[in-house]
Design an enzyme around this catalytic site. Structure first.
Site, PDB file in Angstrom:
ATOM      1  N   ASN A  16       0.817  -0.999  -0.086  1.00 50.42           N
ATOM      2  CA  ASN A  16       0.126   0.008  -0.092  1.00 50.42           C
ATOM      3  C   ASN A  16       0.860   1.233   0.058  1.00 50.42           C
ATOM      4  O   ASN A  16       1.806   1.327   0.990  1.00 50.42           O
ATOM      5  CB  ASN A  16      -0.886  -0.083   1.367  1.00 50.42           C
ATOM      6  CG  ASN A  16      -1.682   1.201   1.346  1.00 50.42           C
ATOM      7  OD1 ASN A  16      -2.815   1.560   0.695  1.00 50.42           O
ATOM      8  ND2 ASN A  16      -1.418   2.180   2.163  1.00 50.42           N
ATOM      9  N   TYR A  45       0.164  10.244   4.526  1.00 49.01           N
ATOM     10  CA  TYR A  45      -0.170  10.367   5.855  1.00 49.01           C
ATOM     11  C   TYR A  45       0.777  11.465   6.287  1.00 49.01           C
ATOM     12  O   TYR A  45       1.947  11.347   6.250  1.00 49.01           O
ATOM     13  CB  TYR A  45      -0.311   9.136   6.678  1.00 49.01           C
ATOM     14  CG  TYR A  45      -0.809   8.022   6.154  1.00 49.01           C
ATOM     15  CD1 TYR A  45      -2.248   7.889   5.878  1.00 49.01           C
ATOM     16  CD2 TYR A  45      -0.001   6.988   5.598  1.00 49.01           C
ATOM     17  CE1 TYR A  45      -2.707   6.720   5.171  1.00 49.01           C
ATOM     18  CE2 TYR A  45      -0.539   5.940   4.912  1.00 49.01           C
ATOM     19  CZ  TYR A  45      -2.037   5.721   4.736  1.00 49.01           C
ATOM     20  OH  TYR A  45      -2.388   4.797   4.125  1.00 49.01           O
ATOM     21  N   ARG A  46       0.363  12.695   7.122  1.00 45.56           N
ATOM     22  CA  ARG A  46       1.182  13.682   7.585  1.00 45.56           C
ATOM     23  C   ARG A  46       2.400  12.830   8.723  1.00 45.56           C
ATOM     24  O   ARG A  46       1.744  12.146   9.158  1.00 45.56           O
ATOM     25  CB  ARG A  46       0.437  14.675   8.070  1.00 45.56           C
ATOM     26  CG  ARG A  46      -0.263  14.449   9.379  1.00 45.56           C
ATOM     27  CD  ARG A  46      -0.873  15.791  10.015  1.00 45.56           C
ATOM     28  NE  ARG A  46      -1.348  15.492  11.255  1.00 45.56           N
ATOM     29  CZ  ARG A  46      -2.565  15.569  11.691  1.00 45.56           C
ATOM     30  NH1 ARG A  46      -3.463  16.292  11.054  1.00 45.56           N
ATOM     31  NH2 ARG A  46      -2.883  15.576  13.121  1.00 45.56           N
ATOM     32  N   TRP A  83      -2.038   7.709  10.997  1.00 44.29           N
ATOM     33  CA  TRP A  83      -2.748   6.835  10.151  1.00 44.29           C
ATOM     34  C   TRP A  83      -4.273   6.666  11.054  1.00 44.29           C
ATOM     35  O   TRP A  83      -4.268   6.300  12.038  1.00 44.29           O
ATOM     36  CB  TRP A  83      -2.121   5.292  10.628  1.00 44.29           C
ATOM     37  CG  TRP A  83      -1.156   5.015   9.559  1.00 44.29           C
ATOM     38  CD1 TRP A  83      -1.004   5.071   8.308  1.00 44.29           C
ATOM     39  CD2 TRP A  83      -0.044   3.957   9.956  1.00 44.29           C
ATOM     40  NE1 TRP A  83       0.173   4.618   7.885  1.00 44.29           N
ATOM     41  CE2 TRP A  83       0.883   4.040   8.762  1.00 44.29           C
ATOM     42  CE3 TRP A  83       0.476   3.564  11.148  1.00 44.29           C
ATOM     43  CZ2 TRP A  83       1.990   3.184   8.733  1.00 44.29           C
ATOM     44  CZ3 TRP A  83       1.708   2.752  11.223  1.00 44.29           C
ATOM     45  CH2 TRP A  83       2.457   2.425   9.920  1.00 44.29           C
ATOM     46  N   GLU A  91      -1.098   0.940  -6.077  1.00 50.42           N
ATOM     47  CA  GLU A  91      -0.637   2.100  -6.181  1.00 50.42           C
ATOM     48  C   GLU A  91       0.388   2.196  -7.368  1.00 50.42           C
ATOM     49  O   GLU A  91       0.391   3.195  -8.170  1.00 50.42           O
ATOM     50  CB  GLU A  91      -0.374   3.145  -5.038  1.00 50.42           C
ATOM     51  CG  GLU A  91      -1.663   3.447  -4.249  1.00 50.42           C
ATOM     52  CD  GLU A  91      -1.971   2.321  -3.263  1.00 50.42           C
ATOM     53  OE1 GLU A  91      -2.861   2.543  -2.625  1.00 50.42           O
ATOM     54  OE2 GLU A  91      -1.231   1.463  -3.161  1.00 50.42           O
ATOM     55  N   ASP A 120      -5.104  21.935   9.186  1.00 49.97           N
ATOM     56  CA  ASP A 120      -5.257  20.924   8.042  1.00 49.97           C
ATOM     57  C   ASP A 120      -6.216  21.374   7.101  1.00 49.97           C
ATOM     58  O   ASP A 120      -6.408  22.523   7.101  1.00 49.97           O
ATOM     59  CB  ASP A 120      -5.881  19.662   8.970  1.00 49.97           C
ATOM     60  CG  ASP A 120      -5.485  18.435   8.608  1.00 49.97           C
ATOM     61  OD1 ASP A 120      -5.248  18.003   7.274  1.00 49.97           O
ATOM     62  OD2 ASP A 120      -5.495  17.425   9.304  1.00 49.97           O
TER      63      ASP A 120
END
Length: 488
Positions: free
Chosen positions: A170, A174-175, A188, A234, A283
């Site tokens: 995968n 994600y920051r 996550w 991906e 964000d």
């Protein structure tokens, strides 16, 4: 479209297309790059290459895909609808043997071997290696974006994990908050595939190997943001978008592979059951996400190119770069949605709704309650489950025109009859829900109402000019337009 193999090649194209400017003044990673980038995003300006970053040798690039043109250049397409048509040819809905089968998306072109990732022995991303005590995240120009952020955050990472049970890769985005010279947070959220891999590893009492590619080919960056089903690789999607396989090289300290042309790679692992307070973070919702406990990523090795560039993205009140990535996803998945729900004509996820708060959907209405059926089906499809408000209109309404949608929504809706509210999962970043990641969602049926739906009067006819008059006026309209322009 013009081809390129790495971020450097993409920047050359942007410069030739006058989609890049170079900032030669010394700029700080703490707030200053964000302020400049935010102003440029709000002005729908170009990508930014910061040549002199205070305290760092590595330059920074932002707003890489912050326009429709740059997204198309990055994904090698002429327009975003072309992207959707091409991906629809690449991915198909499985034959409907059962409900679950009908909703499953599978790649069509598995036999096209030139799309599969290609393994290489040497890679630009491993030209320089820092291991052990040499690992120092503070030497990277990681940005602190907003004043109340908990620290510097890596904002454009391609986080690579492997399912501990199936071995399926995968790539997600994600920051990552930098905690120390060799530790970051790993944001996550519970609905994400990376979190699922970590949960499986924890149940086995195992650490989860993680690799983070910073600055691979833009097609890989986009693929990391795309809401793909878990069974679609991906790297395979990125290979399709770039018309050539993604070259992967084996990491030096963890059993994973990363894009060979990446700028910087972080290798390491996440220990089971270890959590640390992460955030706040300004964000994409336009609000600070509050502090919460998240897994900790331990960095064992940093590798990078000799000519490394650090790409970052800024999120906040729209419009920002992520708006254009979201629009690419909207156009990419529309043909796939139509395969599952053929009554859908078009969909618009307006920027103001930050993509998971609002969706406008036009349908070819065929029976009473059709709008509610479509909304319910959309909530059952992957990340569409996070959509807080779905407004459904008739097929002739242009959902890309917000004013037009608001006109019909305001005129066609009786709140008591035409609003459906359900409960279920919501985005983890939704601050309005009473509980974290759980709340309510609403469908507004703004279609014309039928007698079978409780409308017992005659629906009014819209006031519109007859075609023959329009045609006659057209002959003089150009002259009138020219006079109007002169007045301005």
């Amino acid at each position: 479209m013009k081809n390129f193999k790495d971020l450097q090649g993409f920047l050359e194209i942007l410069e030739r297309e006058k989609e890049l400017i170079k900032v030669k003044e010394e700029i700080s990673t703490e707030l200053e790059i964000t302020e400049i980038t935010d102003r440029v995003c709000k002005a729908f300006g170009p990508a930014l290459f910061f040549e002199k970053v205070k305290g760092h040798k590595i330059p920074v690039v932002t707003n890489l895909m912050g326009s429709y043109k740059r997204v198309c250049l990055a994904l090698r397409v002429k327009d975003l609808d072309e992207l959707g048509r091409e991906v629809a040819e690449f991915i198909e809905v499985a034959k409907p043997g059962s409900l679950l089968d009908k909703l499953k998306l599978v790649p069509k072109l598995f036999r096209a071997s030139n799309l599969f990732p290609k393994k290489v022995e040497k890679a630009p991303c491993q030209e320089i290696v820092w291991e052990g005590d040499k690992v120092d995240l503070y030497k990277l120009p990681v940005l602190k974006c907003w004043p109340k952020d908990g620290g510097p955050f890596i904002t454009l990472p391609c986080v690579i994990t492997k399912d501990p049970e199936t071995g399926t890769y995968n790539v997600g985005m994600y920051r990552m908050q930098v905690f120390s010279k060799n530790e970051t947070g790993m944001h996550w959220q519970i609905h994400k595939t990376g979190a699922k891999h970590h949960q499986k590893a924890e149940k086995r009492g195992e650490r989860l190997p993680v690799a983070v590619a910073i600055g691979p080919d833009p097609a890989v960056i986009y693929a990391a943001t795309a809401p793909l089903p878990e069974d679609i690789d991906e790297f395979l999607l990125a290979g399709f978008l770039r018309r050539s396989p993604v070259e992967l090289v084996r990491c030096l300290t963890v059993p994973l592979e990363v894009p060979a042309e990446s700028q910087i790679v972080l290798e390491g692992y996440v220990e089971p059951y270890e959590r640390r307070l992460e955030g706040p973070f300004g964000d994409h919702t336009g609000y600070y996400t509050p502090q919460d406990y998240y897994p900790v990523f331990k960095v064992t090795c940093i590798t990078f190119r000799k000519d490394a560039i650090y790409p970052a993205t800024i999120v906040g009140k729209p419009p920002q770069e992520d708006c254009f990535l979201g629009k690419a996803t909207e156009r990419l998945f529309l043909p796939l949605l139509k395969k599952i729900l053929p009554e859908i004509v078009d969909i618009n996820l307006p920027w103001e709704g930050v993509f998971h708060n609002l969706a406008f959907v036009s349908i070819d209405k065929r029976y009473p309650g059709h709008a509610f059926k479509v909304a319910s089906a959309l909530w059952g499809l992957g990340q569409m489950m996070f959509t807080k408000i779905i407004v459904v209109v008739d097929k002739e309404v242009n959902v890309q025109d917000v004013s037009e949608v608001l006109f019909y929504m305001s005129g066609n809706v009786d709140p008591e009859r035409d609003i459906m509210i359900v409960k279920g999962p919501v985005d983890a970043l939704d601050h309005a829900s009473p509980y974290p990641a759980y709340g309510s969602k609403m469908c507004i049926d703004a279609t014309r109402k039928w007698k079978e739906e409780g409308y017992l009067r005659e629906w009014p006819e819209e006031a519109a000019m007859v075609p023959e008059v329009k045609s006659k006026v057209e002959k003089v309209w150009k002259k009138i337009e020219e006079q109007i322009r002169r007045l301005k």
